[in-house]
Design a protein around this motif. Structure first.
Motif, PDB file in Angstrom:
ATOM      1  N   SER A 251      42.088  43.394  44.356  1.00 11.24           N
ATOM      2  CA  SER A 251      42.682  42.980  43.078  1.00 11.24           C
ATOM      3  C   SER A 251      42.187  41.597  42.668  1.00 11.24           C
ATOM      4  O   SER A 251      42.120  41.292  41.478  1.00 11.24           O
ATOM      5  CB  SER A 251      44.211  42.990  43.182  1.00 11.24           C
ATOM      6  OG  SER A 251      44.670  42.049  44.130  1.00 11.24           O
ATOM      7  N   PRO A 255      38.696  41.773  38.600  1.00 10.46           N
ATOM      8  CA  PRO A 255      38.381  41.230  37.272  1.00 10.46           C
ATOM      9  C   PRO A 255      36.946  40.735  37.138  1.00 10.46           C
ATOM     10  O   PRO A 255      36.456  40.577  36.019  1.00 10.46           O
ATOM     11  CB  PRO A 255      39.369  40.054  37.126  1.00 10.46           C
ATOM     12  CG  PRO A 255      40.471  40.355  38.083  1.00 10.46           C
ATOM     13  CD  PRO A 255      39.816  41.035  39.223  1.00 10.46           C
ATOM     14  N   TRP A 256      36.286  40.485  38.283  1.00 12.19           N
ATOM     15  CA  TRP A 256      34.916  39.952  38.237  1.00 12.19           C
ATOM     16  C   TRP A 256      33.861  41.049  38.317  1.00 12.19           C
ATOM     17  O   TRP A 256      32.671  40.777  38.085  1.00 12.19           O
ATOM     18  CB  TRP A 256      34.698  38.974  39.407  1.00 12.19           C
ATOM     19  CG  TRP A 256      35.608  37.788  39.352  1.00 12.19           C
ATOM     20  CD1 TRP A 256      36.831  37.651  39.942  1.00 12.19           C
ATOM     21  CD2 TRP A 256      35.364  36.562  38.659  1.00 12.19           C
ATOM     22  NE1 TRP A 256      37.380  36.434  39.663  1.00 12.19           N
ATOM     23  CE2 TRP A 256      36.495  35.732  38.870  1.00 12.19           C
ATOM     24  CE3 TRP A 256      34.316  36.077  37.872  1.00 12.19           C
ATOM     25  CZ2 TRP A 256      36.600  34.460  38.337  1.00 12.19           C
ATOM     26  CZ3 TRP A 256      34.419  34.804  37.345  1.00 12.19           C
ATOM     27  CH2 TRP A 256      35.541  34.007  37.573  1.00 12.19           C
ATOM     28  N   THR A 318      35.546  39.929  27.948  1.00 14.65           N
ATOM     29  CA  THR A 318      35.034  40.724  29.060  1.00 14.65           C
ATOM     30  C   THR A 318      34.332  39.845  30.087  1.00 14.65           C
ATOM     31  O   THR A 318      34.479  40.034  31.295  1.00 14.65           O
ATOM     32  CB  THR A 318      34.063  41.802  28.556  1.00 14.65           C
ATOM     33  OG1 THR A 318      34.775  42.714  27.724  1.00 14.65           O
ATOM     34  CG2 THR A 318      33.440  42.567  29.711  1.00 14.65           C
ATOM     35  N   PRO A 321      37.108  36.630  33.117  1.00 12.84           N
ATOM     36  CA  PRO A 321      38.210  37.379  33.728  1.00 12.84           C
ATOM     37  C   PRO A 321      39.590  36.761  33.499  1.00 12.84           C
ATOM     38  O   PRO A 321      40.603  37.405  33.749  1.00 12.84           O
ATOM     39  CB  PRO A 321      37.857  37.355  35.230  1.00 12.84           C
ATOM     40  CG  PRO A 321      36.398  37.046  35.283  1.00 12.84           C
ATOM     41  CD  PRO A 321      36.124  36.173  34.101  1.00 12.84           C
ATOM     42  N   GLY A 324      42.365  38.242  28.638  1.00 10.31           N
ATOM     43  CA  GLY A 324      42.487  39.670  28.388  1.00 10.31           C
ATOM     44  C   GLY A 324      41.746  40.055  27.118  1.00 10.31           C
ATOM     45  O   GLY A 324      41.715  39.288  26.152  1.00 10.31           O
TER      46      GLY A 324
END
Length: 393
Positions: A251, A255-256, A318, A321, A324
């Protein structure tokens, strides 16, 4: 005593009467009032937290809602989940002529009328939702969102007899079994953990005779935990249930992954085919990502500037990270179409229908946030194999 909905326990010279309710049942309201009046206990415990009690008793509870702040703090999805759950229960309640939680409020009102103290024994709902969300993997999060949304807009009619059957054990066993199989992480957080939490708070309440009003779905679990506590096999310390679980390594890295893949593909395109191809790949990715984010905003009937913001902001979000994808579009929508007084006042009712959902400026801003995020994510998943194919050619 109604054996289907009530359980009387005598543990360590204390008497605990558990009343299992359906949260949108007129019969449950009457039963709760009758039990408290007849038993006249030392304490009444209710399955509520301070936040939910305030939302039920304070007419201005939504007046303090700051959508821009919600989006900036990354709580957009959490607010959506709250509204979807509330809309589902409220719509069922409207069919029955009662509001969700009326039986808990009736318990508090009856206790106050008789001069009996009451205690709020449930875990704070925001914490429960955060723990449920944190416990889910990628696919479980998507299944949870899909379940919430489909539940909110189901057209199935449920009559009062079906509502009352929810309190019967065989019905509950079936429902809990389905939930455990479909989303075991969510079932553990929403049901199992709260069984333990409720039992601990009930046991910690003062008095030798206690009436505890809880949802029927918690009856079996709370009884089991109370018996364990009385035997010294379980603790009333709930501190571990009041914290968010530490994020897993995946987790932290998740995001990366998308930004890293896109940048790697662009660099690979540059070294293999030169700057022109790399720039073309960049433009193609921005087109996929931005266009689908903008399409999501359009589907939410967002403001034209919100649509443009989604298109331009999705690629930036995008690659970062910490931002949003739906943040920019959501903030612009909430700023350009600031919620009116009637939007706040009618929010709980409006989210029970598609027409109201799009009409209300609060729920529409949330839709812009959600659908622009969804569109941008789909754009990324489509563009990555597309960019890979450009390199292979």
């Amino acid at each position: 005593m109604n054996e289907k909905t009530q359980t009387r326990l005598t543990l360590q010279n204390r008497e605990i009467i558990l009343v299992g309710t359906a949260h949108i049942s007129r019969e449950s309201i009457e039963e709760v009032q009758e039990v408290i009046r007849n038993e006249h206990p030392d304490m009444v415990c209710v399955e509520l937290d301070a936040g939910r009690l305030a939302s039920m008793t304070q007419q201005d509870s939504w007046d303090k809602l700051d959508l821009v702040k919600v989006f900036k703090e990354g709580k957009g999805f959490l607010l959506m989940a709250n509204l979807v759950l509330a809309s589902f229960q409220r719509r069922l309640g409207l069919n029955m002529g009662v509001k969700p939680g009326d039986e808990m409020k009736a318990a508090i009102d009856t206790a106050s009328e008789l001069g009996i103290p009451f205690s709020l024994c449930d875990r704070e709902v925001q914490l429960t939702l955060k723990r449920a969300w944190a416990s889910c993997g990628f696919w479980s999060k998507n299944k949870l969102l899909a379940t919430l949304i489909s539940s909110a807009f189901t057209t199935e009619k449920i009559d009062e007899q079906q509502i009352e059957s929810i309190k019967e054990k065989n019905e509950l066993d079936s429902m809990m079994g389905e939930l455990a199989e479909y989303l075991p992480e969510v079932k553990r957080t929403l049901i199992d953990e709260r069984d333990h939490y409720l039992a601990a708070k009930i046991w910690a309440s003062q008095g030798s005779r206690i009436v505890a009003v809880i949802g029927a779905g918690h009856m079996g679990g709370v009884v089991a935990h109370l018996e364990k506590i009385s035997r010294g096999e379980a603790t009333i310390d709930t501190s571990n249930l009041e914290q968010l679980p530490p994020p897993s390594l995946f987790s932290k890295l998740a995001p990366w992954i998308i930004p890293a893949l896109i940048i790697t593909l662009l660099i690979a395109g540059f070294f293999k085919s030169g700057g022109a191809v790399s720039i073309n790949m960049l433009l193609q990715w921005m087109l996929w990502n931005g266009s689908l984010a903008a399409l999501g905003t359009l589907a939410a009937l967002g403001h034209p500037l919100s649509i443009l913001t989604a298109f331009l902001g999705a690629p930036i979000a995008t690659l970062n990270p910490f931002i949003g994808v739906g943040l920019f579009a959501g903030i612009v929508e909430a700023t350009l179409r600031r919620p009116r007084v009637q939007d706040i006042e009618h929010l709980a009712t409006d989210v029970t229908s598609l027409k109201g959902l799009f009409r209300n400026r609060v729920s529409r801003a949330l839709l812009v946030f959600f659908l622009s995020s969804l569109g941008g994510a789909i754009g990324n998943f489509i563009s990555i194999p597309f960019l890979t194919n450009l390199i292979i050619k």
